[in-house]
Motif scaffolding. Structure first.
Motif, PDB file in Angstrom:
ATOM      1  N   MET A   1     112.626  37.167 -26.221  1.00 31.10           N
ATOM      2  CA  MET A   1     112.724  38.687 -25.895  1.00 31.10           C
ATOM      3  C   MET A   1     111.405  39.188 -25.361  1.00 31.10           C
ATOM      4  SD  MET A   1     114.544  41.716 -25.618  1.00 31.10           S
ATOM      5  CE  MET A   1     116.141  41.376 -26.779  1.00 31.10           C
ATOM      6  N   TRP A   2     111.425  39.752 -24.232  1.00 31.45           N
ATOM      7  CA  TRP A   2     110.143  40.456 -23.506  1.00 31.45           C
ATOM      8  C   TRP A   2     110.518  41.818 -22.972  1.00 31.45           C
ATOM      9  CZ3 TRP A   2     110.547  41.803 -18.374  1.00 31.45           C
ATOM     10  CH2 TRP A   2     111.523  41.314 -17.476  1.00 31.45           C
ATOM     11  N   LYS A   3     109.435  42.572 -23.030  1.00 35.45           N
ATOM     12  CA  LYS A   3     109.655  44.160 -22.693  1.00 35.45           C
ATOM     13  C   LYS A   3     108.399  44.463 -21.762  1.00 35.45           C
ATOM     14  CE  LYS A   3     110.485  48.550 -24.670  1.00 35.45           C
ATOM     15  NZ  LYS A   3     110.469  49.370 -25.983  1.00 35.45           N
ATOM     16  N   GLU A   4     108.572  45.053 -20.649  1.00 34.42           N
ATOM     17  CA  GLU A   4     107.684  45.303 -19.763  1.00 34.42           C
ATOM     18  C   GLU A   4     107.860  46.848 -19.260  1.00 34.42           C
ATOM     19  OE1 GLU A   4     105.658  43.955 -15.755  1.00 34.42           O
ATOM     20  OE2 GLU A   4     106.845  42.455 -16.972  1.00 34.42           O
TER      21      GLU A   4
ATOM     22  N   VAL B   1     119.964  42.775 -18.523  1.00 35.62           N
ATOM     23  CA  VAL B   1     118.407  43.384 -18.575  1.00 35.62           C
ATOM     24  C   VAL B   1     118.803  44.663 -18.902  1.00 35.62           C
ATOM     25  CG1 VAL B   1     116.508  44.037 -17.569  1.00 35.62           C
ATOM     26  CG2 VAL B   1     117.694  41.816 -16.597  1.00 35.62           C
ATOM     27  N   ARG B   2     118.300  45.392 -20.081  1.00 38.57           N
ATOM     28  CA  ARG B   2     118.204  46.789 -20.219  1.00 38.57           C
ATOM     29  C   ARG B   2     117.211  47.465 -19.753  1.00 38.57           C
ATOM     30  NH1 ARG B   2     120.547  48.858 -25.804  1.00 38.57           N
ATOM     31  NH2 ARG B   2     122.407  47.932 -24.897  1.00 38.57           N
ATOM     32  N   VAL B   3     117.634  48.605 -18.974  1.00 35.73           N
ATOM     33  CA  VAL B   3     116.459  49.674 -18.500  1.00 35.73           C
ATOM     34  C   VAL B   3     116.673  50.974 -19.267  1.00 35.73           C
ATOM     35  CG1 VAL B   3     115.704  50.668 -16.125  1.00 35.73           C
ATOM     36  CG2 VAL B   3     116.770  48.151 -16.058  1.00 35.73           C
TER      37      VAL B   3
ATOM     38  N   VAL C   1     108.674  57.313 -16.737  1.00 36.80           N
ATOM     39  CA  VAL C   1     108.136  55.906 -17.333  1.00 36.80           C
ATOM     40  C   VAL C   1     109.501  55.119 -17.580  1.00 36.80           C
ATOM     41  CG1 VAL C   1     106.747  54.404 -19.272  1.00 36.80           C
ATOM     42  CG2 VAL C   1     106.010  56.920 -18.316  1.00 36.80           C
ATOM     43  N   PHE C   2     109.528  53.770 -17.362  1.00 33.34           N
ATOM     44  CA  PHE C   2     110.788  53.111 -17.680  1.00 33.34           C
ATOM     45  C   PHE C   2     110.241  51.549 -18.401  1.00 33.34           C
ATOM     46  CE2 PHE C   2     111.343  55.066 -13.648  1.00 33.34           C
ATOM     47  CZ  PHE C   2     112.199  55.985 -13.888  1.00 33.34           C
ATOM     48  N   SER C   3     111.087  51.193 -19.168  1.00 34.82           N
ATOM     49  CA  SER C   3     111.159  49.787 -19.937  1.00 34.82           C
ATOM     50  C   SER C   3     112.111  49.065 -19.452  1.00 34.82           C
ATOM     51  CB  SER C   3     111.211  50.049 -21.498  1.00 34.82           C
ATOM     52  OG  SER C   3     112.339  50.640 -21.829  1.00 34.82           O
ATOM     53  N   VAL C   4     111.677  47.817 -19.343  1.00 35.56           N
ATOM     54  CA  VAL C   4     112.535  46.795 -18.858  1.00 35.56           C
ATOM     55  C   VAL C   4     112.582  45.645 -19.991  1.00 35.56           C
ATOM     56  CG1 VAL C   4     113.231  44.937 -17.138  1.00 35.56           C
ATOM     57  CG2 VAL C   4     112.304  47.324 -16.513  1.00 35.56           C
ATOM     58  N   MET C   5     113.900  45.198 -20.742  1.00 33.76           N
ATOM     59  CA  MET C   5     113.999  44.198 -21.704  1.00 33.76           C
ATOM     60  C   MET C   5     114.982  43.157 -21.230  1.00 33.76           C
ATOM     61  SD  MET C   5     113.863  46.660 -24.976  1.00 33.76           S
ATOM     62  CE  MET C   5     115.362  47.787 -24.475  1.00 33.76           C
ATOM     63  N   SER C   6     114.691  41.913 -21.675  1.00 38.03           N
ATOM     64  CA  SER C   6     115.421  40.887 -21.544  1.00 38.03           C
ATOM     65  C   SER C   6     115.193  39.878 -22.398  1.00 38.03           C
ATOM     66  CB  SER C   6     115.417  40.274 -20.131  1.00 38.03           C
ATOM     67  OG  SER C   6     116.139  39.195 -19.819  1.00 38.03           O
TER      68      SER C   6
ATOM     69  N   GLN D   1     110.480  35.925 -15.596  1.00 37.38           N
ATOM     70  CA  GLN D   1     110.298  37.273 -15.904  1.00 37.38           C
ATOM     71  C   GLN D   1     109.900  38.114 -14.777  1.00 37.38           C
ATOM     72  OE1 GLN D   1     107.655  37.960 -18.973  1.00 37.38           O
ATOM     73  NE2 GLN D   1     108.845  36.365 -20.638  1.00 37.38           N
ATOM     74  N   ASP D   2     109.047  37.633 -13.873  1.00 36.21           N
ATOM     75  CA  ASP D   2     108.641  38.045 -12.558  1.00 36.21           C
ATOM     76  C   ASP D   2     109.665  38.223 -11.704  1.00 36.21           C
ATOM     77  OD1 ASP D   2     105.976  38.241 -13.649  1.00 36.21           O
ATOM     78  OD2 ASP D   2     105.345  36.477 -12.285  1.00 36.21           O
TER      79      ASP D   2
END
Length: 289
Positions: A1-4, A49-51, A61-66, A72-73
């Motif tokens: 799981m990553w979050k940006e 992907v959850r936005v 501001v937004f978070s992007v998680m998958s 990822q890029d």
């Protein structure tokens, strides 16, 4: 799981974006928690992907998680392009403050043009929806996807062009498609599979070239091409002057007794170049309320 995280450069009304996305029963989202799940089709894989909005309209501001740890890029760039976060809506707001739509843009600040999730999905949806009222249009497109597409983690992926190309017209007639619409959907998918239509290449061409090329396909007229360019490609300067919603919005805004004609709308819209897409979306928004 990553979050940006991503900080948009100007105002961005994500809550309105969610409201528009929520018109489609296939899209999984939560208005209160302010998130949407985006089905992303990768070259050889797919993921959801959850936005999520983490800020305000004024300071977005937004978070992007998958949980897809590879590419990822690529995934993040795809999400950023869908929501067009790099577009400075403050600049567009200032542009319209010098026009007769200034009060409308003041009332509906930070209205973004959000792209459909995939080029093929968008074209199929526009073809299915043309000449139908919104409620029945979404009923038909939902049946189409839930019958021939696939569900993953609660989100629906449209069927691929290859799968649709193999269908028979009666397969869609059974879902209450008209004969002609069944032909348009399947025949267009076959052109894509055969290489006659390359949506990725088309999406990079000037508007005029897209109208010329895509408009050759049977069942795809100017309204369909305009909507595909606007919502699939996210073009800044499109204005569907023949759209009834646009005409009704301008009738209300101009306080007219009857809807303005397409010619009258086109003439006036020239004053809103090069951001006519934002004028169109804001006018639609003004009558949704």
């Amino acid at each position: 799981m990553w979050k940006e995280y991503y900080h948009a450069p100007g105002m961005y009304d994500f809550d309105y974006a969610l409201k528009r996305l929520g018109m489609d029963p296939l899209i999984r989202l939560d208005m209160k928690e302010r998130w949407v799940d985006v089905p992303v089709q990768l070259e050889n894989d797919r993921t959801v992907v959850r936005v999520k909005a983490e800020g305000t309209t004024e300071k977005p501001v937004f978070s992007v998680m998958s949980d897809h740890d590879e590419e990822q890029d690529v995934i993040f760039e795809h999400i950023r392009n869908i929501f067009q976060w790099d577009k400075d809506l403050n600049e567009i707001h200032q542009f319209f403050q010098q026009t007769e739509l200034s009060m409308l843009f003041h009332q509906y600040q930070g209205t973004p043009v959000v792209r459909d999730f995939h080029l093929y999905q968008s074209l199929m949806k526009v073809i299915i929806h043309q000449q139908l009222n919104m409620k029945f249009a979404y009923t038909i497109s939902t049946r189409f996807v839930q019958t021939f597409g696939e569900e993953e983690d609660g989100s629906w992926f449209y069927p691929t062009p290859d799968k649709v190309a193999q269908l028979e017209y009666d397969d869609l007639r059974n879902l209450q498609f008209s004969q002609r619409k069944a032909e348009y959907v399947i025949d267009t998918s076959r052109k894509i599979v055969d290489g006659e239509l390359n949506l990725q290449k088309l999406s990079k061409l000037p508007n005029e070239e897209v109208f010329k090329t895509l408009g050759k396909a049977r069942g795809i007229g100017p309204w369909t091409v305009e909507n595909w360019l606007l919502f699939a490609c996210g073009r800044d300067d499109l204005f569907p002057a023949a759209d009834i919603g646009i005409q009704n919005a301008l009738k209300k805004w101009w306080q007219l007794d009857a809807k303005p004609t397409k010619v009258e709308v086109e003439k006036k819209a020239k004053e809103w170049e090069p951001y006519r897409s934002f004028a169109a979306l804001t006018l639609w928004r003004s009558i949704e309320d």
